[in-house]
Design a protein around this motif. Structure first.
Motif, short mmCIF file in Angstrom:
data_model
loop_
_atom_site.label_atom_id
_atom_site.label_comp_id
_atom_site.label_asym_id
_atom_site.label_seq_id
_atom_site.Cartn_x
_atom_site.Cartn_y
_atom_site.Cartn_z
N THR A 1 54.09 44.92 38.27
CA THR A 1 53.22 45.39 37.19
C THR A 1 52.53 46.67 37.67
OG1 THR A 1 51.42 44.74 35.69
CG2 THR A 1 51.30 43.89 37.94
N VAL B 1 46.70 45.56 34.61
CA VAL B 1 45.70 44.54 34.94
C VAL B 1 44.29 45.04 34.68
CG1 VAL B 1 47.20 43.39 36.60
CG2 VAL B 1 45.63 45.16 37.40
N ASP C 1 37.61 41.07 43.56
CA ASP C 1 37.07 40.27 42.46
C ASP C 1 38.19 39.50 41.75
OD1 ASP C 1 34.51 41.12 42.95
OD2 ASP C 1 34.50 42.66 41.37
N LEU C 2 39.33 40.18 41.53
CA LEU C 2 40.46 39.50 40.90
C LEU C 2 41.00 38.38 41.79
CD1 LEU C 2 42.50 42.48 39.37
CD2 LEU C 2 41.08 40.84 38.15
N ALA D 1 38.87 35.36 41.61
CA ALA D 1 39.03 34.67 40.33
C ALA D 1 40.41 34.06 40.17
CB ALA D 1 38.75 35.65 39.18
N GLY D 2 41.25 34.17 41.22
CA GLY D 2 42.59 33.61 41.17
C GLY D 2 43.58 34.43 40.36
N ARG D 3 43.27 35.71 40.15
CA ARG D 3 44.12 36.57 39.32
C ARG D 3 44.85 37.63 40.12
NH1 ARG D 3 40.03 38.95 35.35
NH2 ARG D 3 41.88 40.12 34.66
N TRP D 4 44.80 37.53 41.44
CA TRP D 4 45.53 38.47 42.32
C TRP D 4 46.23 37.65 43.39
CZ3 TRP D 4 45.98 43.79 41.82
CH2 TRP D 4 46.60 44.46 42.88
N PRO D 5 47.54 37.40 43.28
CA PRO D 5 48.25 36.58 44.27
C PRO D 5 48.11 37.15 45.68
CG PRO D 5 49.59 36.92 42.32
CD PRO D 5 48.39 37.81 42.15
N GLN E 1 50.40 40.00 46.88
CA GLN E 1 50.52 41.17 46.01
C GLN E 1 49.86 42.39 46.62
OE1 GLN E 1 50.81 40.56 41.61
NE2 GLN E 1 48.72 41.36 41.70
N GLU F 1 33.48 33.72 44.78
CA GLU F 1 33.54 35.17 44.92
C GLU F 1 32.87 35.63 46.21
OE1 GLU F 1 32.82 33.54 42.23
OE2 GLU F 1 34.13 34.26 40.63
#
Length: 254
Positions: free
Chosen positions: A45, A50, A121-122, A125-129, A132, A235
């Motif tokens: 992506t 994002v 921050d991502l 929040a579990g939004r950045w593996p 990655q 966080e």
């Protein structure tokens, strides 16, 4: 012996201190997001997708890059006075490399500290593996030629105008009119008059190497020297235990 893409990556990183894209004509852009996998970048992506914007800084312009595997590659030019000249490139070992690129421009994400805060921050929040990464620096070339031998004793014969081949990095200089006359055992032949993005750097989230946990004694599970984990958010724990930093293939273990 390393695979062809591994040898290519190792040599160019040792020479230029950048990761290399494979195949060499893979197009990369600042802000591409993906994974490092076996000396390759797999795009998934982008930062724009994002929701992260960034400014770009151009660091250098007009740098010529010229590399060939030490004592393993011979390049000879035959100019007989006519309009055309021949170039013979021979490789004495498997996976020998010729890399010539003109007018290379280096661009990078301007504020990596701000980018790092957003990515952490991502991650919290579990939004950045965990595996990655984001492309934070790219070397874009002008005319370029890249050759990599598939076997020992490989060779390639090329032709172009004698005037074009008279430069300091003749193959790249002549790339617009360069033609392959004959080839034996050369696995990669990239002739790119319009340029490539063959070198890059990435950053991602990794555990803090020398955080407070390493220097402090062990307490209750999840604790740090600063106090127990109870009452602190995910966080804040992520911010204390991880950093956003430049990564390599070895760092991600892929």
């Amino acid at each position: 012996m390393p695979a062809i893409h591994e040898q290519y990556s190792e040599e160019l990183r040792a020479e230029f201190d950048y990761l290399s894209s494979w195949l060499p004509n893979t197009h990369l852009e600042l802000g591409d997001v993906g994974r490092l996998h076996r000396d390759r970048f797999e795009r998934l992506t982008s930062l724009a997708d994002v929701g992260i914007g960034f400014a770009v800084r151009e660091r250098e312009r007009g740098v010529d890059l010229d590399y060939s595997s030490a004592a393993e590659v011979a390049v000879s030019t035959d100019v007989d006075g006519g309009p055309l000249a021949r170039v013979a490139v021979s490789f004495s070992r498997r996976h020998g490399i010729v890399f010539q690129a003109r007018s290379c421009r280096i661009s990078e994400i301007a504020d990596r500290e701000a980018l790092g805060r957003r990515v952490l921050d991502l991650a919290a929040a579990g939004r950045w593996p965990a595996a990655q990464v984001v492309v934070t620096e790219v070397v874009a070339t002008g005319p370029a030629v890249i050759l990599v031998s598939q076997q020992q004793g490989a060779s390639v014969d090329l032709a172009a105008s004698a005037e074009a081949l008279s430069g300091t990095i003749p193959l790249a200089s002549a790339s617009a009119g360069l033609s392959i006359v004959g080839s034996k055992g050369v696995g990669v032949k990239v002739i790119a008059p319009d340029g490539l993005t063959p070198l890059f750097r990435v950053s991602g989230v990794r555990p803090r190497l020398f955080g407070r946990k390493e220097f402090g004694g062990r307490g209750p599970a999840g604790s740090t020297v600063g106090g127990p984990a109870e009452g602190r958010t995910a966080e804040s724990r992520t911010a204390e235990s991880h950093v956003f930093a430049e990564l390599t293939y070895e760092d991600v273990g892929a």
